[in-house]
Motif scaffolding. Structure first.
Motif, PDB file in Angstrom:
ATOM      1  N   LEU A   8       0.847  -1.185   0.000  1.00  0.00           N
ATOM      2  CA  LEU A   8       0.000   0.000   0.000  1.00  0.00           C
ATOM      3  C   LEU A   8       0.883   1.235   0.000  1.00  0.00           C
ATOM      4  CD1 LEU A   8      -1.201  -2.254   2.207  1.00  0.00           C
ATOM      5  CD2 LEU A   8      -3.044  -0.604   2.280  1.00  0.00           C
ATOM      6  N   GLY A   9       0.485   2.229  -0.768  1.00  0.00           N
ATOM      7  CA  GLY A   9       1.212   3.488  -0.786  1.00  0.00           C
ATOM      8  C   GLY A   9       0.280   4.648  -1.044  1.00  0.00           C
ATOM      9  N   SER A  10       0.635   5.823  -0.475  1.00  0.00           N
ATOM     10  CA  SER A  10      -0.136   7.040  -0.687  1.00  0.00           C
ATOM     11  C   SER A  10       0.744   8.235  -0.377  1.00  0.00           C
ATOM     12  CB  SER A  10      -1.364   7.070   0.231  1.00  0.00           C
ATOM     13  OG  SER A  10      -2.036   8.314   0.126  1.00  0.00           O
ATOM     14  N   ASN A  11       0.577   9.312  -1.154  1.00  0.00           N
ATOM     15  CA  ASN A  11       1.262  10.560  -0.808  1.00  0.00           C
ATOM     16  C   ASN A  11       0.375  11.790  -1.007  1.00  0.00           C
ATOM     17  OD1 ASN A  11       1.442  10.725  -3.633  1.00  0.00           O
ATOM     18  ND2 ASN A  11       3.562  11.452  -3.605  1.00  0.00           N
ATOM     19  N   LEU A  12      -0.925  11.576  -1.053  1.00  0.00           N
ATOM     20  CA  LEU A  12      -1.867  12.690  -1.194  1.00  0.00           C
ATOM     21  C   LEU A  12      -3.024  12.539  -0.205  1.00  0.00           C
ATOM     22  CD1 LEU A  12      -2.252  12.934  -5.091  1.00  0.00           C
ATOM     23  CD2 LEU A  12      -0.838  14.400  -3.615  1.00  0.00           C
ATOM     24  N   GLU A  13      -3.595  13.674   0.182  1.00  0.00           N
ATOM     25  CA  GLU A  13      -4.841  13.712   0.952  1.00  0.00           C
ATOM     26  C   GLU A  13      -4.783  12.859   2.219  1.00  0.00           C
ATOM     27  OE1 GLU A  13      -8.330  13.194  -1.524  1.00  0.00           O
ATOM     28  OE2 GLU A  13      -7.350  14.238  -3.183  1.00  0.00           O
ATOM     29  N   GLY A  16      -1.501   8.676   5.601  1.00  0.00           N
ATOM     30  CA  GLY A  16      -1.644   7.664   6.648  1.00  0.00           C
ATOM     31  C   GLY A  16      -3.084   7.217   6.805  1.00  0.00           C
ATOM     32  N   LEU A  17      -3.984   8.173   6.785  1.00  0.00           N
ATOM     33  CA  LEU A  17      -5.406   7.852   6.890  1.00  0.00           C
ATOM     34  C   LEU A  17      -5.890   7.109   5.646  1.00  0.00           C
ATOM     35  CD1 LEU A  17      -7.934   8.084   8.612  1.00  0.00           C
ATOM     36  CD2 LEU A  17      -8.370  10.326   7.556  1.00  0.00           C
ATOM     37  N   GLN A  18      -5.400   7.497   4.468  1.00  0.00           N
ATOM     38  CA  GLN A  18      -5.752   6.771   3.232  1.00  0.00           C
ATOM     39  C   GLN A  18      -5.403   5.283   3.384  1.00  0.00           C
ATOM     40  OE1 GLN A  18      -7.348   7.658   0.508  1.00  0.00           O
ATOM     41  NE2 GLN A  18      -7.243   9.876   0.488  1.00  0.00           N
ATOM     42  N   LEU A  19      -4.195   5.007   3.898  1.00  0.00           N
ATOM     43  CA  LEU A  19      -3.766   3.607   4.034  1.00  0.00           C
ATOM     44  C   LEU A  19      -4.579   2.876   5.089  1.00  0.00           C
ATOM     45  CD1 LEU A  19       0.109   3.653   3.601  1.00  0.00           C
ATOM     46  CD2 LEU A  19      -1.709   3.617   1.884  1.00  0.00           C
ATOM     47  N   GLN A  20      -4.847   3.550   6.202  1.00  0.00           N
ATOM     48  CA  GLN A  20      -5.636   2.902   7.247  1.00  0.00           C
ATOM     49  C   GLN A  20      -7.021   2.539   6.733  1.00  0.00           C
ATOM     50  OE1 GLN A  20      -4.935   4.019  11.318  1.00  0.00           O
ATOM     51  NE2 GLN A  20      -7.131   4.325  11.591  1.00  0.00           N
ATOM     52  N   ARG A  21      -7.643   3.460   6.003  1.00  0.00           N
ATOM     53  CA  ARG A  21      -8.969   3.181   5.434  1.00  0.00           C
ATOM     54  C   ARG A  21      -8.898   2.085   4.373  1.00  0.00           C
ATOM     55  NH1 ARG A  21     -11.160   9.398   5.033  1.00  0.00           N
ATOM     56  NH2 ARG A  21     -11.737   9.582   7.220  1.00  0.00           N
ATOM     57  N   ALA A  22      -7.804   2.056   3.603  1.00  0.00           N
ATOM     58  CA  ALA A  22      -7.647   1.005   2.592  1.00  0.00           C
ATOM     59  C   ALA A  22      -7.529  -0.366   3.240  1.00  0.00           C
ATOM     60  CB  ALA A  22      -6.428   1.294   1.722  1.00  0.00           C
ATOM     61  N   ILE A  77     -11.025  -0.331  -4.919  1.00  0.00           N
ATOM     62  CA  ILE A  77     -10.713   0.398  -3.687  1.00  0.00           C
ATOM     63  C   ILE A  77      -9.904   1.647  -4.015  1.00  0.00           C
ATOM     64  CG2 ILE A  77      -9.384   0.304  -1.526  1.00  0.00           C
ATOM     65  CD1 ILE A  77     -10.225  -2.695  -1.355  1.00  0.00           C
ATOM     66  N   GLU A  78      -8.914   1.517  -4.899  1.00  0.00           N
ATOM     67  CA  GLU A  78      -8.142   2.688  -5.319  1.00  0.00           C
ATOM     68  C   GLU A  78      -9.065   3.775  -5.878  1.00  0.00           C
ATOM     69  OE1 GLU A  78      -3.864   0.764  -6.739  1.00  0.00           O
ATOM     70  OE2 GLU A  78      -5.448   1.071  -8.219  1.00  0.00           O
ATOM     71  N   ASN A  79      -9.975   3.362  -6.749  1.00  0.00           N
ATOM     72  CA  ASN A  79     -10.905   4.320  -7.367  1.00  0.00           C
ATOM     73  C   ASN A  79     -11.792   4.977  -6.316  1.00  0.00           C
ATOM     74  OD1 ASN A  79      -9.831   3.737  -9.866  1.00  0.00           O
ATOM     75  ND2 ASN A  79     -11.439   2.268 -10.401  1.00  0.00           N
ATOM     76  N   LEU A  96      -2.398   0.261  -4.559  1.00  0.00           N
ATOM     77  CA  LEU A  96      -2.456  -1.085  -4.001  1.00  0.00           C
ATOM     78  C   LEU A  96      -1.867  -2.040  -5.027  1.00  0.00           C
ATOM     79  CD1 LEU A  96      -6.105  -1.041  -2.577  1.00  0.00           C
ATOM     80  CD2 LEU A  96      -3.976  -0.614  -1.332  1.00  0.00           C
ATOM     81  N   ASP A  97      -0.741  -2.666  -4.676  1.00  0.00           N
ATOM     82  CA  ASP A  97      -0.080  -3.594  -5.595  1.00  0.00           C
ATOM     83  C   ASP A  97      -0.068  -4.998  -5.021  1.00  0.00           C
ATOM     84  OD1 ASP A  97       0.613  -1.694  -7.530  1.00  0.00           O
ATOM     85  OD2 ASP A  97       2.470  -1.174  -6.498  1.00  0.00           O
TER      86      ASP A  97
END
Length: 165
Positions: A8-13, A16-22, A77-79, A96-97
């Motif tokens: 899992l990776g994220s760098n916007l919005e 950390g919360l994006q990943l937790q929700r994912a 989920i990404e969408n 998500l890979d």
């Protein structure tokens, strides 16, 4: 059930919360059981310059979904998280890979497993080793040996236990 590892990776919005929700979204999928979650990391971006640092993690799941059905679920989920695919390796709300799908080797137009660059990405290997310290890839290479080759420069732990926030 097949054991699958997802990076899992994220760098916007609020990454950390994006990943937790994912992670919560993945755990709520039918035919998927969450069986491990890594620490939360921050890492330098790969790709175009000027983008924010990434938050990274990995999960281990057990699933009866076939690889492409799982890929479809991850992309949905990404969408749902506002993922827009415009710039290759550019900033994103969520990535998500599927890193490993059991011991399968998959090379199709839509999916390559093991992930084709996992062996050179410490932001994939560090979280993976949190949940599978003795992990051996389908080709016999040890994930720990790959991380030793790549090193841990540019990545650090920001939270040790899920939920991270």
């Amino acid at each position: 059930m097949t054991t699958v590892y997802i990076a899992l990776g994220s760098n916007l919005e609020n990454p950390g919360l994006q990943l937790q929700r994912a992670v919560d979204d993945i755990d709520s999928l039918p035919e998927v059981e969450l069986s491990g979650c890594s620490k939360l990391y921050i890492s330098e971006p790969v790709g175009p310059e000027g983008q924010p640092d990434y938050c990274n993690a990995a999960v281990r799941i057990e699933t009866t979904l076939e690889p492409l059905a799982l890929l479809d679920a991850m992309q949905a989920i990404e969408n749902d998280h506002g993922r827009v695919r415009t710039v290759h390796w550019g900033p994103r709300t969520l990535d998500l890979d599927i890193i490993l799908y059991g011991d399968d080797i998959i090379e199709s137009k839509r999916l390559t497993v093991p992930h084709y660059q996992m062996h050179v990405r410490n932001f994939v290997l560090c979280p993976l080793l949190d949940i599978a310290p003795d992990l051996t890839l389908p080709d016999g290479r040890k994930a720990a040996a790959l991380l030793a080759e790549v090193g841990t420069a540019g990545i650090e732990v920001v939270a040790t236990k899920y939920p991270w926030l």
